[in-house]
Design an enzyme around this catalytic site. Structure first.
Site, PDB file in Angstrom:
ATOM      1  N   ASP A 192       1.148  -1.192  -0.567  1.00 51.74           N
ATOM      2  CA  ASP A 192       0.513  -0.140  -0.101  1.00 51.74           C
ATOM      3  C   ASP A 192       1.001   1.694  -0.194  1.00 51.74           C
ATOM      4  O   ASP A 192       0.078   2.427  -0.159  1.00 51.74           O
ATOM      5  CB  ASP A 192      -0.797   0.076   1.356  1.00 51.74           C
ATOM      6  CG  ASP A 192      -2.561  -0.043   0.723  1.00 51.74           C
ATOM      7  OD1 ASP A 192      -2.865  -0.817  -0.240  1.00 51.74           O
ATOM      8  OD2 ASP A 192      -3.136  -0.020   1.917  1.00 51.74           O
ATOM      9  N   ASP A 355      -9.581  -6.572  12.307  1.00 46.97           N
ATOM     10  CA  ASP A 355      -9.534  -8.537  12.147  1.00 46.97           C
ATOM     11  C   ASP A 355     -10.679  -9.132  12.961  1.00 46.97           C
ATOM     12  O   ASP A 355     -11.657 -10.117  12.997  1.00 46.97           O
ATOM     13  CB  ASP A 355      -8.509  -8.574  12.793  1.00 46.97           C
ATOM     14  CG  ASP A 355      -7.651  -7.905  13.908  1.00 46.97           C
ATOM     15  OD1 ASP A 355      -8.499  -6.847  14.292  1.00 46.97           O
ATOM     16  OD2 ASP A 355      -6.472  -7.080  14.224  1.00 46.97           O
TER      17      ASP A 355
END
Lengths: 767, 747
Positions: A192, A355
């Protein structure tokens, strides 16, 4: 289609086992006697039988606990031990609710209720912890299919944002070297930091850096046989990065690794087999194991001697959650089944703890998770206290976001035990508020004489001290080998002043926080006191003045001395904690970006043309320390030469060249500091394998520091830490204040994250 | 013995004054001895020394003058002393009689005991009840402090204090109308009443005798009355001298004591009262008729006249959950000057069914104000039935008006019957100047309140407190009386006990039935006798502390005892015996179970155990040492009827029964009895109350879930071992089942 991937439901399909629900109904019926028994026990325990009876009961039960603990009979009566200790706490909270709240018409009512709320929170956490951890499970390894053709394909995702190339190289090499059929394993670097958006940044310098990063990492991946993936825009941070990769890959299973999480060779061997056993399994999570000390360990100098902070969660907590089918995704070191992940639209992004949120959604679909407690990745903790706080702020804010936006209590599809388990994991992050209340509320009495806790000395002993003693025994029993007494409190108090504001902000604006990357592998060139020490110093001063006020009250109001003694003792305890927290913010220098970890490995080294047996004492990807116990003086002359290390890796002897950087003789043993001098790609792979290839090494490393302490021994150790390190921190702070020196040597992340405002609002999305 | 309690005195006292009555302290016994007025013999005023404490204190001494006394003036001779610490210039003793000030006497402690002789004005002293009020004002010689206030005392000395009536020596006749007033006179304090019959052990005679004993005891208020039972056979008038006498029987039985003119009035059914020929200060009351039925009518007529001389104020009864103002309890705002050390008291009554333990709490909310002259150590200490419960600090240096100081008092400290919450002022002046200020420094307002939670209602037996408070259950329910011994000593002891119970009940026990020793009573039972005469099934429950064959020890006997009671052999007591007894007591205490000792340890700190009254000591093993013989009053569950009480007065020999009960009913001992038994030890002449058996229910809980819950919880709280067992058992069961369930998890 292999066994591990059937039957794949389509995206958005509810995967709920109806038979399971019928089974649940039957189970509830079967549980009626248990429920009745528990109701009776709780009702019975909530009744007041007088302080004398309570005193006798407390003494009796504490004696039982002690006997069980000392004789180690707890192995055969674990549940009874837990129930007994929790029962004393239940007695306490019942009494506290019924008899001790201050008069609602008095000013003391406000601090009294706040303290009460903090206590209720603490006891709620105790009971939730008891529920979750009442019987953690140890999962046996699930064997892989013998026929490689039946094995699922695995994509390894290594999301990256700004991590350096050498760090990524290590991770990618290790990922590539995992024992698994080559044709079924693909390693992807999800960068990224080199997206099109970054490459076209308005700031030319940033754009140039992004372009350079993109090219460099593409070359790195090409060199290592990995795949480089990036995307157009940095949207939704890490979750968006992974989801973008989902559309470009097709492996049955996905192993997600943080950039600094280096897997061992047996990672897939120990995890993939579970998917074949349970078709509803969506994830196998493994522990995060850190090879460097976190700031508290480093600044208090406890690394390697005391169990690390995260071991309590990964060695006990997740196993407990697993027993309720509620172990959740921790962002890395987990294998997920692609079909299920895709079915919910990929990694979730409502919160900044994507998550746990993803696991919650998958559990709510009736799917299951498993947890393998063996450490199989080696990662890095944040190095500075500021980074540490930044990381914890994100976790706290993210979990509270989930609590507010996807509250597990009301989430459809979860079992009650899962709801409670998730609640436990989320409510835990309210600890800063409770901690601050515990620190401050005694001052209401010491300064203003407010009676915030209506109880006699005898009642406090019979109920309060009994509860405290039982809680200490219980936590020491359940977590003693992974968390020494009072260390949790120290961690929490060190974080509390900073996290409390972060929590406040997320409570006010639940959708405001954004994802931030935690800085890793920083270096600190010298010791200094973190700028974050200010709130702690303020708190220390306040508590110190409170202590003086308490002493004054002792003399001014002789009839209050029983109360003063209790509150003053409490305040002194708080003072000790805060002193320890100041020791924590006294940053100790950190010279290595990649730390060396202790290792005891026999090998052979070629030095000066001779092959000699050596002992590898510590190891990192950069170098190692070797010990030669023969003819030390002879080899000392070769101290600045070169050599090579012969080690057995993957069933064959591999040679790794090195340079000798220094040599000393210690107790007739020659100790060599070497730096690996890899000339080939294969040698670099060998170094990574040597350092990170074996999970047994991590298991041994962990086991060496996992030894319990008694409550008293733990307290002495803790008090010593707080007094010594705290005092040194104060002295250092005073000197630093005189010099007025800015800690220029602090790594970049430390400087950025030191700003409290930054913590509160969350940085603008890095993406 | 004064027949009244503290409350009426308090009601008459000026607001703000602490009153300590003779009754409560148990030291002031006005004994106006019957005497010949003509010889101006002094009448003892006090039965014992009386202490007055603090900067201000007061005591009221009642004196009852019999109606037959004719006098025209009187002299009060008073002997008193005071502490050296008392500063004479600012101290004094004020006297008043029947509300009229008499004199102010100086307090000069350095000169030892002081004396004063005061001529009482004509007409101020009257027949019947008179009240002397003694009020002290005391200042310390040294700068004042709370400790020094406690050093201030004055003592009214019994030895030389007296009242002398001057008159013509003429006696008015005693007739049936004035007999109760005559019997109530203080002159007879300490004297026994004799009840004589030809066959005193006859059931009918005993029943009538008990009614006479109760009636006479009743008119004497709370002053104890010892009763001798006599057989008339072989006795004559001179042998009856020195006491008032009741003769019960038929005319034929008692013909040796009757004059021919008496027969005429007896035949007409008129009661007959005659001065004793050998002792004109005392009277003989004839309850005689042509048959026993007629005698019974005479007794009933006499008993019908018997009432308490002064009804104590009716204590407020808290019989339900609710909030009560202190004023409802009879408490009036009190204002205390600096230096007062005596407590302010809240008294109320709890119903016989009151059954609660420490797990419940009564909330007491006090409203008070205090001046700025207090040191930081000033406080109000709250005691419940003599046990420290909590304290309130008065430590605001600016003074304060406090509305709503809340405190929780565990219900285990309370018991059925009369309960007292005493609020002790610990007024510690901040400086000498603070002591010089006039006016109150502390006010406790009557608008405070007391909140009683819902409590279990389950009447229990096995607690002497219920008995001593109001004679429970013998005034309320049908009961049998079994006097197992045939000897007059046993019968006299029974009369004495019944007399005391009627005093506490406030009226005659009208539902008693005398049964023979071999009977199996189905109701509550009062049994009097020795182990060898009482039914074995009853004796087996008593846990007697005596060994067979103990040597008797001499007991102070009345002049007639040798003629009426079992002869008592003389023996020389070994001085080591008292030490042995003491050591055995200590051993008994130390030898309690571990739980008991832990409990004691906790309670000693908490001082909050409600089950132990001041006199109650931990249960000691049955003393088996020589000299431990004596008498015992014990309450056990009736062996013949469920949910019924047997109150047993038992002694190892009959000769100990009467002296034993005489000692037991002495005040203030009687009012402070607790536990399930009280033992008088002959050799040491001491009285020990203790508990060996737990209380036992006399009914089933009300058919109400709340009551069942409360009763069960209270019972468990009072039966600690069972409670602990249940707790641990519940824990083990729950953990076992949980463990099994956990193993069944499939994930």
């Amino acid at each position: 289609m292999d066994q591990a991937t059937r039957p794949p439901p389509g995206a958005g399909i509810e995967v709920v086992d109806r038979r399971g629900r019928r089974g649940s109904s039957l189970r509830i019926l079967w549980m009626m006697p248990w429920l009745l028994m528990m109701a009776v026990l709780l009702w019975f325990g909530a009744q007041d039988f007088g302080v004398a009876n309570q005193g006798v009961l407390a003494l009796l039960l504490l004696a039982v606990l002690l006997v069980l603990h000392v004789t180690r009979l707890t192995k055969v009566c674990r549940t009874f031990f837990i129930f007994t200790a929790a029962f004393l706490s239940w007695r306490y909270v019942s009494w506290r609710v019924a008899d001790t709240l201050p008069d609602p018409t008095s000013w003391a009512f406000i601090p009294g209720v706040l303290l009460f709320a903090a206590e209720i929170y603490g006891i709620l956490m105790l009971f939730l912890g008891v529920f979750v951890n009442i019987r953690p499970i140890d999962r046996p390894t699930a064997p892989l299919a013998l026929d490689p053709a039946e094995l699922p394909t695995v994509d390894v995702f290594v999301p990256s944002y700004n991590e350096p190339e050498d760090l990524l190289e290590t991770t990618l090499i290790a990922a590539s070297q995992m024992t698994y059929p080559r044709d079924k394993l693909r390693v992807y670097l999800l960068d990224d930091g080199g997206t099109a958006q970054k490459q076209n940044d308005r700031d030319p310098r940033k754009a140039k850096e992004a372009i350079a990063r993109n090219r460099t990492l593409q070359l790195l991946c090409a060199r290592l046989g990995c795949f480089y993936l990036t995307r157009e825009r940095n949207e939704h941070a890490k979750a968006g990065n992974i989801n973008a990769a989902l559309g470009k890959t097709d492996g049955d299973l996905i192993l997600i690794l943080d950039a600094d999480h280096v897997p061992t060779e047996d990672f897939l061997q120990n995890t993939v087999g579970h998917f074949a056993q349970d078709p509803k399994l969506f994830m196998v999570q493994s522990p995060h194991f850190f090879i460097n000390p976190d700031p508290l360990e480093r600044n208090l100098d406890t690394f390697g001697r005391m169990p690390s902070e995260n071991e309590m969660f990964y060695q006990v907590g997740q196993r407990g959650l697993d027993s309720w089918n509620a172990s959740f995704f921790c962002g890395s070191a987990a294998v997920l089944r692609r079909t299920y992940l895709v079915s919910i639209g990929g990694i979730q992004g409502t919160s900044i703890t994507e998550d746990a949120e993803t696991a919650l959604e998958l559990h709510a679909k009736g799917l299951s998770s498993r947890y393998v407690a063996k450490p199989m990745i080696a990662g890095l903790s944040p190095d500075t206290f500021a980074s540490f706080i930044g990381q914890r702020s994100r976790w706290a804010q993210g979990m509270i976001q989930i609590l507010l936006l996807k509250n597990p209590l009301w989430k459809r599809g979860l079992h009650l035990s899962q709801r409670i388990s998730y609640l436990s994991s989320m409510v835990f992050w309210l600890f800063p508020v409770a901690r601050m209340l515990f620190l401050i509320t005694p001052l209401a009495y010491l300064f203003f004489g407010m009676q915030i806790y209506r109880a006699s000395y005898q009642e406090f002993v019979a109920y309060g001290l009994a509860h405290l003693a039982a809680s200490l025994l219980l936590t020491n029993f359940m977590f003693g080998h992974v968390r020494w007494p009072f260390i949790s409190e120290l961690y929490e108090i060190a974080q509390a002043p900073f996290l409390v504001r972060a929590i406040g902000s997320v409570l006010l604006r639940p959708r405001a926080p954004t994802f931030k990357v935690t800085a890793k592998a920083e270096r600190l060139d010298r010791n200094f006191v973190s700028e974050l020490s200010r709130p702690l110093v303020l708190l220390l001063g306040l508590l110190a003045i409170g202590t003086i006020a308490g002493v004054a009250r002792w003399y001014a109001f002789p009839l209050e001395r029983e109360n003063v003694a209790i509150v003053l003792g409490w305040n002194l305890f708080n003072l000790l904690f805060v002193l320890g927290a100041i020791g924590v913010v006294h940053e100790q220098k950190q010279r290595r970006g990649m730390p060396r970890v202790p290792r005891s490995l026999t090998a052979a080294a070629t030095i000066g043309g001779s092959l000699v047996p050596v002992q590898i004492a510590d190891l990192s990807v950069g170098g190692a320390q070797l010990k030669l116990d023969e003819e030390a003086e002879i080899y000392r002359d070769l101290a600045h030469g070169a050599g090579s290390l012969d080690v057995e890796l993957r069933g064959e002897i591999r040679t790794i060249p090195f340079e000798i950087r220094h040599a000393v003789v210690e107790d007739d043993v020659l100790v060599l500091g070497i730096r690996f001098d890899c000339q080939t790609e294969a040698q670099r792979v060998d170094v990574v394998s040597l350092c990170f290839g074996s999970s047994d090494a991590w298991v041994s490393f962990q086991a060496a520091r996992q030894h319990p302490r008694t409550v008293i021994g733990g307290f002495l150790h803790f008090a010593n830490l707080c007094l010594v390190k705290g005092t040194l921190g104060i002295i250092a702070g005073l000197r630093q204040g005189q010099v007025d020196a800015v800690p220029a040597a602090v790594g970049h992340a430390a400087r950025k994250l030191a700003l409290p405002q930054d913590l509160i609002q969350g940085a603008k999305s890095d993406a | 013995m004064p027949e009244r309690t503290k409350a009426p005195c308090r009601a008459r006292c000026p607001s703000g004054l602490l009153v300590t009555t003779a009754t409560l302290l148990g030291m002031c016994l006005s004994a106006v001895q019957a005497q010949e007025a003509s010889d101006d013999r002094p009448i003892p005023l006090l039965h014992g020394d009386v202490d007055l404490r603090g900067s201000m204190d007061e005591v009221v001494v009642p004196v009852i003058i019999p109606p037959d006394k004719a006098f025209d003036r009187a002299t009060l001779n008073l002997s008193y002393s005071n502490a050296l610490a008392v500063l004479p210039d600012r101290s004094g003793l004020d006297l008043a009689l029947n509300g009229r000030p008499l004199a102010t006497l100086p307090l000069v402690g350095a000169q030892g005991a002081a004396g004063a002789s005061i001529d009482l004005p004509a007409g101020i002293l009257q027949s019947g009840r008179n009240e002397f009020r003694f009020q002290v004002r005391q200042a310390h010689r040294l700068p004042c402090s709370r400790e020094r206030f406690e050093e201030l005392w004055s003592k009214l000395r019994q030895d030389a204090s007296s009242l002398t009536l001057h008159g013509t020596g003429e006696r008015k006749p005693v007739d049936p109308a004035s007999i109760t007033a005559f019997l109530a006179a203080s002159a007879f304090d300490g004297e026994p009443l004799a009840i004589a019959a030809r066959a005193p052990a006859d059931l009918t005679t005993m029943e009538l005798g008990s009614r006479v004993a109760q009636a006479v005891a009743l008119v004497r208020g709370d002053r104890p009355l010892s009763v001798d039972a006599l057989a008339t056979e072989g006795l004559d008038w001179p042998r009856f001298a020195g006491r008032n006498l009741a003769l019960i029987g038929t005319m034929e039985d008692l013909s040796p004591f009757l004059e021919p003119e008496d027969l005429a009035s007896l035949v007409e059914g008129r009661p007959l009262i005659r001065r004793l020929p050998a002792d004109p200060d005392h009277v003989a009351m004839f309850f005689v008729g042509s048959d026993m039925a007629a005698a019974k009518r005479a007794v009933d007529g006499f008993a019908g006249m018997a009432t308490r001389p002064l009804e104590p104020p009716r204590l407020f009864e808290i019989d339900r959950a609710g909030e009560f103002k202190l004023s409802d309890l009879g408490f009036r705002t009190q204002e205390l000057p600096m230096g007062v050390t005596e407590p302010m008291q809240l008294q109320f009554r709890l119903p016989p069914s009151f059954y609660a333990a420490d797990g419940q709490r009564m909330e007491l909310v006090l409203n008070y104000a205090y001046a700025d002259s207090m040191a930081a150590t000033a406080a109000l200490v709250v005691k419940v039935n003599g046990i420290s419960a909590t304290k309130i600090r008065l430590d605001d240096p600016r003074g304060a008006i406090v509305d709503g100081a809340r405190m929780n008092l565990t219900l285990g400290m309370f018991h059925p019957g009369i309960n007292t919450i005493a609020i002790y002022p610990m007024l510690d002046p901040v400086s000498e100047a603070a002591c010089m200020k006039d006016g109150p420094v502390l006010s406790l307002f009557e608008d405070g309140r007391l909140s009683m939670p819902e409590f279990a209602r389950l009447t229990h037996g096995g607690d002497l407190r219920d008995l001593v408070d109001d004679g429970f259950p013998y005034g309320q329910e049908q009961a049998q009386v079994m006097v197992s011994g045939r000897d007059p000593a046993t019968i006299g002891a029974a009369y004495t006990l019944l007399g005391k119970l009627s005093q506490r009940h406030g009226e005659l026990l009208g539902r008693l039935e005398f049964v023979p020793a071999g009977a199996t009573p189905r109701g509550h039972l009062i049994a009097v006798g020795t182990p060898d005469t009482l039914p074995p099934s009853l004796v087996a429950k008593l846990g007697l502390p005596w060994q067979a064959g103990e040597e008797p020890v001499p007991v102070a006997q009345s002049p007639l005892a040798d003629a009426t009671a079992t002869p008592v052999a003389a023996s020389t007591p070994d001085p080591r015996d008292s030490w042995r007894s003491r050591l055995s007591e200590e051993d008994g205490r130390a030898g309690g179970s571990l739980l008991d000792r832990l409990r004691e340890l906790l309670i000693s700190g908490a001082s909050a155990e409600g089950e132990t009254a001041g006199l109650v000591r931990p249960a000691a093993p049955a003393a088996s040492l020589p000299g431990s013989g004596g008498a015992m009053l014990v309450e056990v569950a009736s062996p013949w009827a469920p949910e019924r009480i047997a109150t047993v007065l038992v002694a190892d020999r009959a000769g100990y029964l009467l002296p034993g009960i005489d000692e037991i009913i002495e005040e203030p001992r009687w009012s402070e009895l607790g536990g399930d038994r009280v033992r008088w030890r002959a050799r040491d002449n001491d009285v020990i109350a203790e508990r060996l058996n737990p209380r036992f229910p006399l009914q089933v809980p009300e058919p109400d879930p709340v009551q069942w819950r409360l009763a069960a919880l209270t019972w468990l709280a009072q039966n600690r071992l069972i409670w602990l067992g249940l707790m641990v058992g519940a824990l083990m069961s729950a953990s076992l089942v949980t463990s099994l369930l956990l193993r069944m998890r499939r994930h």
